[in-house]
Scaffold this active site. Structure first.
Site, PDB file in Angstrom:
ATOM      1  N   LYS A   9       0.833  -1.201   0.000  1.00 60.47           N
ATOM      2  CA  LYS A   9       0.000   0.000   0.000  1.00 60.47           C
ATOM      3  C   LYS A   9       0.878   1.265   0.000  1.00 60.47           C
ATOM      4  O   LYS A   9       2.097   1.180   0.206  1.00 60.47           O
ATOM      5  CB  LYS A   9      -0.938  -0.055   1.210  1.00 60.47           C
ATOM      6  CG  LYS A   9      -1.950  -1.230   1.145  1.00 60.47           C
ATOM      7  CD  LYS A   9      -2.888  -1.231   2.345  1.00 60.47           C
ATOM      8  CE  LYS A   9      -3.963  -2.306   2.212  1.00 60.47           C
ATOM      9  NZ  LYS A   9      -4.937  -2.263   3.348  1.00 60.47           N
ATOM     10  N   TYR A  49     -12.646  -2.661  -3.268  1.00 58.71           N
ATOM     11  CA  TYR A  49     -13.137  -2.713  -1.883  1.00 58.71           C
ATOM     12  C   TYR A  49     -14.665  -2.656  -1.804  1.00 58.71           C
ATOM     13  O   TYR A  49     -15.196  -2.185  -0.799  1.00 58.71           O
ATOM     14  CB  TYR A  49     -12.523  -1.563  -1.076  1.00 58.71           C
ATOM     15  CG  TYR A  49     -11.092  -1.823  -0.628  1.00 58.71           C
ATOM     16  CD1 TYR A  49     -10.778  -2.956   0.134  1.00 58.71           C
ATOM     17  CD2 TYR A  49     -10.061  -0.942  -0.930  1.00 58.71           C
ATOM     18  CE1 TYR A  49      -9.475  -3.193   0.571  1.00 58.71           C
ATOM     19  CE2 TYR A  49      -8.755  -1.181  -0.498  1.00 58.71           C
ATOM     20  CZ  TYR A  49      -8.465  -2.313   0.251  1.00 58.71           C
ATOM     21  OH  TYR A  49      -7.186  -2.544   0.683  1.00 58.71           O
ATOM     22  N   ASN A 112      -2.034  -0.036   7.010  1.00 55.32           N
ATOM     23  CA  ASN A 112      -1.479  -1.318   7.442  1.00 55.32           C
ATOM     24  C   ASN A 112      -0.606  -2.005   6.391  1.00 55.32           C
ATOM     25  O   ASN A 112      -0.481  -3.222   6.379  1.00 55.32           O
ATOM     26  CB  ASN A 112      -2.611  -2.239   7.921  1.00 55.32           C
ATOM     27  CG  ASN A 112      -3.625  -2.510   6.821  1.00 55.32           C
ATOM     28  OD1 ASN A 112      -3.470  -2.024   5.706  1.00 55.32           O
ATOM     29  ND2 ASN A 112      -4.625  -3.290   7.121  1.00 55.32           N
ATOM     30  N   HIS A 115      -1.948  -5.521   1.367  1.00 56.36           N
ATOM     31  CA  HIS A 115      -3.230  -6.179   1.075  1.00 56.36           C
ATOM     32  C   HIS A 115      -2.955  -7.594   0.602  1.00 56.36           C
ATOM     33  O   HIS A 115      -1.961  -7.839  -0.075  1.00 56.36           O
ATOM     34  CB  HIS A 115      -3.980  -5.431  -0.034  1.00 56.36           C
ATOM     35  CG  HIS A 115      -5.129  -6.219  -0.605  1.00 56.36           C
ATOM     36  ND1 HIS A 115      -6.357  -6.285   0.027  1.00 56.36           N
ATOM     37  CD2 HIS A 115      -5.223  -7.021  -1.703  1.00 56.36           C
ATOM     38  CE1 HIS A 115      -7.158  -7.079  -0.691  1.00 56.36           C
ATOM     39  NE2 HIS A 115      -6.494  -7.534  -1.738  1.00 56.36           N
ATOM     40  N   GLU A 126      -9.967  -9.906  -8.089  1.00 57.03           N
ATOM     41  CA  GLU A 126      -9.033  -8.791  -7.906  1.00 57.03           C
ATOM     42  C   GLU A 126      -7.935  -8.791  -8.970  1.00 57.03           C
ATOM     43  O   GLU A 126      -7.543  -7.729  -9.462  1.00 57.03           O
ATOM     44  CB  GLU A 126      -8.424  -8.859  -6.495  1.00 57.03           C
ATOM     45  CG  GLU A 126      -9.468  -8.606  -5.410  1.00 57.03           C
ATOM     46  CD  GLU A 126      -8.932  -8.825  -3.993  1.00 57.03           C
ATOM     47  OE1 GLU A 126      -7.720  -9.114  -3.838  1.00 57.03           O
ATOM     48  OE2 GLU A 126      -9.730  -8.717  -3.048  1.00 57.03           O
TER      49      GLU A 126
HETATM   50  P1  IDP Z   1      -7.820  -7.070   5.136  1.00 59.07           P
HETATM   51  O1  IDP Z   1      -7.006  -6.030   4.407  1.00 59.07           O
HETATM   52  O2  IDP Z   1      -7.038  -7.693   6.264  1.00 59.07           O
HETATM   53  O3  IDP Z   1      -8.458  -8.086   4.232  1.00 59.07           O
HETATM   54  P2  IDP Z   1     -10.468  -5.862   5.413  1.00 59.07           P
HETATM   55  O4  IDP Z   1     -11.395  -6.150   6.538  1.00 59.07           O
HETATM   56  O5  IDP Z   1     -10.791  -6.450   4.073  1.00 59.07           O
HETATM   57  O6  IDP Z   1      -8.999  -6.289   5.884  1.00 59.07           O
HETATM   58  O7  IDP Z   1     -10.366  -4.278   5.299  1.00 59.07           O
HETATM   59  C1  IDP Z   1      -9.754  -3.663   4.182  1.00 59.07           C
HETATM   60  C2  IDP Z   1      -8.843  -2.563   4.671  1.00 59.07           C
HETATM   61  O8  IDP Z   1      -9.644  -1.557   5.277  1.00 59.07           O
HETATM   62  C3  IDP Z   1      -7.846  -2.963   5.768  1.00 59.07           C
HETATM   63  O9  IDP Z   1      -6.680  -3.568   5.257  1.00 59.07           O
HETATM   64  C4  IDP Z   1      -7.573  -1.637   6.418  1.00 59.07           C
HETATM   65  O10 IDP Z   1      -6.683  -0.839   5.620  1.00 59.07           O
HETATM   66  C5  IDP Z   1      -8.960  -0.990   6.389  1.00 59.07           C
HETATM   67  N1  IDP Z   1      -9.743  -1.286   7.600  1.00 59.07           N
HETATM   68  C6  IDP Z   1     -10.374  -2.430   7.894  1.00 59.07           C
HETATM   69  N2  IDP Z   1     -11.029  -2.392   9.070  1.00 59.07           N
HETATM   70  C7  IDP Z   1     -10.807  -1.151   9.537  1.00 59.07           C
HETATM   71  C8  IDP Z   1     -11.224  -0.479  10.716  1.00 59.07           C
HETATM   72  O11 IDP Z   1     -11.925  -1.031  11.588  1.00 59.07           O
HETATM   73  N3  IDP Z   1     -10.799   0.806  10.867  1.00 59.07           N
HETATM   74  C9  IDP Z   1     -10.034   1.431   9.932  1.00 59.07           C
HETATM   75  N4  IDP Z   1      -9.612   0.831   8.801  1.00 59.07           N
HETATM   76  C10 IDP Z   1      -9.993  -0.447   8.600  1.00 59.07           C
HETATM   77 MG    MG Z   2      -9.956  -7.860   2.824  1.00 56.60          MG
END
Ligand code: IDP
Ligand code: MG
Length: 136
Positions: A9, A49, A112, A115, A126
């Protein structure tokens, strides 16, 4: 052979972590099938997303992901989807264990670093979005 989509990212690219992250995937035996540096469009990200549309973090997530170049890659190997998710670490910053990419480098749940597709079906969808030209 299983394939998956992984993305470094914008925060990971800015911090110079592409090499470190790719090394972790390759160390585990995953092979790089395709890769590119690209600043994703809002349109692409909203499709990528789409499962999160309507959630409170959706808009900040799209803003973050479109804020600069990312490194998108297709990785191949046995259990590629699961392996990348394991190497990436948990979504929530407080659950991401040391030794995972997020555990070692992320200090926020939003920003974070990486992805990884969450299933074989998501990976197919994707990869078609990010690498429409790719024939696997
Ligand atoms: P993942 O990336 O581990 O699959 P997802 O639940 O698909 O997680 O969420 C997509 C992205 O959205 C996450 O990687 C993170 O950047 C962001 N995200 C997910 N949950 C939260 C949250 O509770 N607060 C803020 N950002 C979040
Ligand atoms: Mg995800």
């Amino acid at each position: 052979m299983e394939v998956t989509l992984a993305i470094v990212k914008p925060d990971g690219v800015k911090r110079g972590l592409i090499g470190e992250i790719l090394k972790r995937y390759e160390n585990k035996g995953l092979r790089l099938k395709a890769a590119k540096v690209v600043t994703p469009s809002i349109e692409l990200l909203e499709k990528h997303y789409e499962e999160h549309k309507g959630k409170p973090f959706f808009k900040p997530l799209i803003e973050y992901m479109s804020s600069g170049p990312v490194f998108a890659m297709v990785l191949e190997g046995e259990n590629a989807v699961k392996l990348v998710r394991m190497i990436n670490g948990a979504t929530k910053v407080e659950d991401a264990l040391p030794g995972t990419i997020r555990g070692d480098f992320a200090s926020s749940t939003t920003y974070n670093v990486v992805h990884g597709s969450d299933s074989v079906e998501s990976a197919k969808r994707e990869i078609a979005l990010w690498f429409p030209e790719l024939i696997l």
